[in-house]
Write a protein that holds these residues in place. Structure first.
Motif, PDB file in Angstrom:
ATOM      1  N   GLN A 124       0.835  -1.210   0.000  1.00 58.28           N
ATOM      2  CA  GLN A 124       0.000   0.000   0.000  1.00 58.28           C
ATOM      3  C   GLN A 124       0.868   1.258   0.000  1.00 58.28           C
ATOM      4  OE1 GLN A 124      -3.603   0.252  -0.059  1.00 58.28           O
ATOM      5  NE2 GLN A 124      -2.896   2.284  -0.650  1.00 58.28           N
ATOM      6  N   GLN A 125       1.916   1.255   0.856  1.00 55.91           N
ATOM      7  CA  GLN A 125       2.827   2.420   0.906  1.00 55.91           C
ATOM      8  C   GLN A 125       3.482   2.639  -0.458  1.00 55.91           C
ATOM      9  OE1 GLN A 125       5.536   1.169   3.962  1.00 55.91           O
ATOM     10  NE2 GLN A 125       4.369   2.114   5.638  1.00 55.91           N
ATOM     11  N   MET A 126       3.925   1.533  -1.071  1.00 54.65           N
ATOM     12  CA  MET A 126       4.579   1.661  -2.386  1.00 54.65           C
ATOM     13  C   MET A 126       3.583   2.196  -3.422  1.00 54.65           C
ATOM     14  SD  MET A 126       6.774  -1.881  -2.402  1.00 54.65           S
ATOM     15  CE  MET A 126       7.821  -1.543  -3.830  1.00 54.65           C
ATOM     16  N   ALA A 127       2.367   1.698  -3.371  1.00 50.93           N
ATOM     17  CA  ALA A 127       1.346   2.151  -4.328  1.00 50.93           C
ATOM     18  C   ALA A 127       1.057   3.632  -4.142  1.00 50.93           C
ATOM     19  CB  ALA A 127       0.076   1.326  -4.158  1.00 50.93           C
ATOM     20  N   ASP A 128       1.042   4.097  -2.902  1.00 48.95           N
ATOM     21  CA  ASP A 128       0.784   5.522  -2.635  1.00 48.95           C
ATOM     22  C   ASP A 128       1.887   6.386  -3.238  1.00 48.95           C
ATOM     23  OD1 ASP A 128      -1.487   4.834  -1.261  1.00 48.95           O
ATOM     24  OD2 ASP A 128      -0.588   5.013   0.741  1.00 48.95           O
ATOM     25  N   ILE A 129       3.138   5.958  -3.036  1.00 48.96           N
ATOM     26  CA  ILE A 129       4.274   6.736  -3.554  1.00 48.96           C
ATOM     27  C   ILE A 129       4.259   6.736  -5.088  1.00 48.96           C
ATOM     28  CG2 ILE A 129       6.808   6.833  -3.692  1.00 48.96           C
ATOM     29  CD1 ILE A 129       6.795   5.477  -0.859  1.00 48.96           C
ATOM     30  N   ILE A 130       4.030   5.558  -5.665  1.00 49.07           N
ATOM     31  CA  ILE A 130       4.009   5.448  -7.133  1.00 49.07           C
ATOM     32  C   ILE A 130       2.852   6.271  -7.711  1.00 49.07           C
ATOM     33  CG2 ILE A 130       3.635   3.815  -9.045  1.00 49.07           C
ATOM     34  CD1 ILE A 130       5.176   1.723  -7.225  1.00 49.07           C
ATOM     35  N   SER A 131       1.705   6.240  -7.037  1.00 46.35           N
ATOM     36  CA  SER A 131       0.544   7.020  -7.510  1.00 46.35           C
ATOM     37  C   SER A 131       0.864   8.514  -7.508  1.00 46.35           C
ATOM     38  CB  SER A 131      -0.676   6.758  -6.625  1.00 46.35           C
ATOM     39  OG  SER A 131      -1.059   5.410  -6.732  1.00 46.35           O
ATOM     40  N   THR A 132       1.603   8.954  -6.512  1.00 45.70           N
ATOM     41  CA  THR A 132       1.999  10.370  -6.455  1.00 45.70           C
ATOM     42  C   THR A 132       2.973  10.679  -7.586  1.00 45.70           C
ATOM     43  OG1 THR A 132       1.752  10.347  -4.059  1.00 45.70           O
ATOM     44  CG2 THR A 132       3.077  12.127  -4.970  1.00 45.70           C
ATOM     45  N   ASP A 133       3.953   9.804  -7.762  1.00 45.07           N
ATOM     46  CA  ASP A 133       5.003  10.063  -8.761  1.00 45.07           C
ATOM     47  C   ASP A 133       4.471  10.051 -10.199  1.00 45.07           C
ATOM     48  OD1 ASP A 133       6.700  10.210  -6.649  1.00 45.07           O
ATOM     49  OD2 ASP A 133       7.851   8.407  -7.112  1.00 45.07           O
ATOM     50  N   TYR A 134       3.449   9.254 -10.454  1.00 43.37           N
ATOM     51  CA  TYR A 134       2.943   9.133 -11.829  1.00 43.37           C
ATOM     52  C   TYR A 134       1.609   9.868 -12.020  1.00 43.37           C
ATOM     53  CZ  TYR A 134       6.593   5.672 -12.759  1.00 43.37           C
ATOM     54  OH  TYR A 134       7.809   5.046 -12.929  1.00 43.37           O
ATOM     55  N   ARG A 138      -3.836  -2.916  -8.175  1.00 36.20           N
ATOM     56  CA  ARG A 138      -5.199  -2.551  -7.765  1.00 36.20           C
ATOM     57  C   ARG A 138      -5.210  -1.489  -6.674  1.00 36.20           C
ATOM     58  NH1 ARG A 138      -7.406  -8.260  -5.470  1.00 36.20           N
ATOM     59  NH2 ARG A 138      -5.308  -9.071  -5.176  1.00 36.20           N
ATOM     60  N   ARG A 139      -4.045  -1.196  -6.126  1.00 35.73           N
ATOM     61  CA  ARG A 139      -3.961  -0.112  -5.143  1.00 35.73           C
ATOM     62  C   ARG A 139      -3.533   1.215  -5.752  1.00 35.73           C
ATOM     63  NH1 ARG A 139      -2.822  -4.583  -1.740  1.00 35.73           N
ATOM     64  NH2 ARG A 139      -3.878  -4.343   0.265  1.00 35.73           N
ATOM     65  N   LEU A 140      -3.110   1.203  -6.999  1.00 34.62           N
ATOM     66  CA  LEU A 140      -2.730   2.466  -7.641  1.00 34.62           C
ATOM     67  C   LEU A 140      -3.982   3.306  -7.853  1.00 34.62           C
ATOM     68  CD1 LEU A 140      -0.133   1.343 -10.363  1.00 34.62           C
ATOM     69  CD2 LEU A 140       0.326   2.276  -8.084  1.00 34.62           C
TER      70      LEU A 140
END
Ligand code: PRP
Length: 186
Positions: A24-34, A60-62
């Protein structure tokens, strides 16, 4: 929580809740970056087979639009350990040119696989090329490869579960566990 472990498993290294929280943490960071990209501009490329669970949970968390695709690789059995020779047995269906490509891997061990992927995908003129890797075994590294989004560093032990296998077994365990050394040193 008491879970019954398969006989071959020594102990759980990363339990389901720990993995899911980190994904979830990784998805949050990636969602911000992209953020701001359109669906056809952002492509996740999962490396089969090991990444299939991580890919499903991460994607599915992005919260940003994206497409998913997969590749399959194979090592040349005899020489792979010495030379890191890797070959592609299934390529992406989507053309990666001009897309922001995020390679999704379960583990970086020697680094040969990621090195190969950077070379292959780097030559195809993507808009950008980054990697999301759940596990890293730094003690095993033979070549230095950058990892942009990393889940966990783990010690140099044989791990199974959450996509990772031993002789194609244990991939669908929801946690990541250490195998008993007696299993793989036979
Ligand atoms: C594993 C893993 C990575 C690679 C990492 O794949 O999924 O792709 O090894 O190792 P490296 O850093 O030493 O190159 P494997 O060959 O076990 O195939 P699988 O994913 O189908 O299980």
């Amino acid at each position: 929580m008491n879970i019954s472990l398969p006989n071959s498993v020594e102990r759980v290294l990363l339990d389901e809740a720990t993995i899911q929280q980190r994904v979830q943490q990784m998805a949050d960071i990636i969602s911000t970056d992209y953020a701001g990209l359109r669906n056809e501009e952002f492509l996740l490329v999962g490396v089969l087979k090991g990444s299939f669970m991580f890919m499903a949970d991460l994607a599915r968390r992005l919260t940003v639009p994206h497409r998913v695709d997969f590749i399959a690789l194979s090592s040349y059995e005899d020489s792979a350990e010495a030379t890191g020779a890797v070959r592609m047995i299934m390529d992406t269906r989507v053309d990666v040119a001009r897309r922001h490509v995020l390679i999704v891997e379960d583990i970086v061990d020697t680094g040969y696989t990621l090195q190969y992927l950077y070379r292959i995908f780097g030559a195809r003129q993507p808009a950008s090329l980054r990697t999301a890797v759940l596990l890293s075994k730094p003690d095993q590294r033979k070549v230095e490869v950058p990892v942009d989004y990393l889940g966990f560093q783990i010690p140099d032990v044989w791990v199974v579960g959450y996509g990772l296998d031993f002789a194609d077994r244990f991939r669908t365990l929801p946690y990541i566990a250490m195998l008993k050394p007696s299993v793989y040193s036979k």
